[in-house]
Design an enzyme around this catalytic site. Sequence first.
Site, PDB file in Angstrom:
ATOM      1  N   HIS A  18       1.002  -1.068  -0.011  1.00 45.94           N
ATOM      2  CA  HIS A  18      -0.069  -0.063   0.006  1.00 45.94           C
ATOM      3  C   HIS A  18       0.742   1.124   0.030  1.00 45.94           C
ATOM      4  O   HIS A  18       0.623   2.100  -0.812  1.00 45.94           O
ATOM      5  CB  HIS A  18      -0.890  -0.117   1.259  1.00 45.94           C
ATOM      6  N   GLU A  19       1.910   1.230   0.946  1.00 50.35           N
ATOM      7  CA  GLU A  19       2.636   2.368   1.009  1.00 50.35           C
ATOM      8  C   GLU A  19       3.536   2.665  -0.191  1.00 50.35           C
ATOM      9  O   GLU A  19       3.864   3.615  -0.651  1.00 50.35           O
ATOM     10  CB  GLU A  19       3.319   2.562   2.115  1.00 50.35           C
TER      11      GLU A  19
END
Length: 74
Positions: A18-19
């Site tokens: 996600h990051e």
Amino acid sequence: MATVFWFIVLIGILIFAHEGGHFLFAKLFNVKVLTFSLGFGKPIRFGKFKLSFQPGETEYRIAWFPAGGFVRML
């Protein structure tokens, strides 16, 4: 106990992915990224050893509070 371990590993992979998406899109649009962190707070430190490094303009780190992560942009 093994189930808890694999759960933590899976959550870590999901947070990283996600990051990583935020990081890649920032770089794609020429936005300066100051910090890429897995977890919140200060980097994990064991004596003089710190789970953080900065090869260029971006600091990469693993922090103490593992409830997510963040990408700090300029």
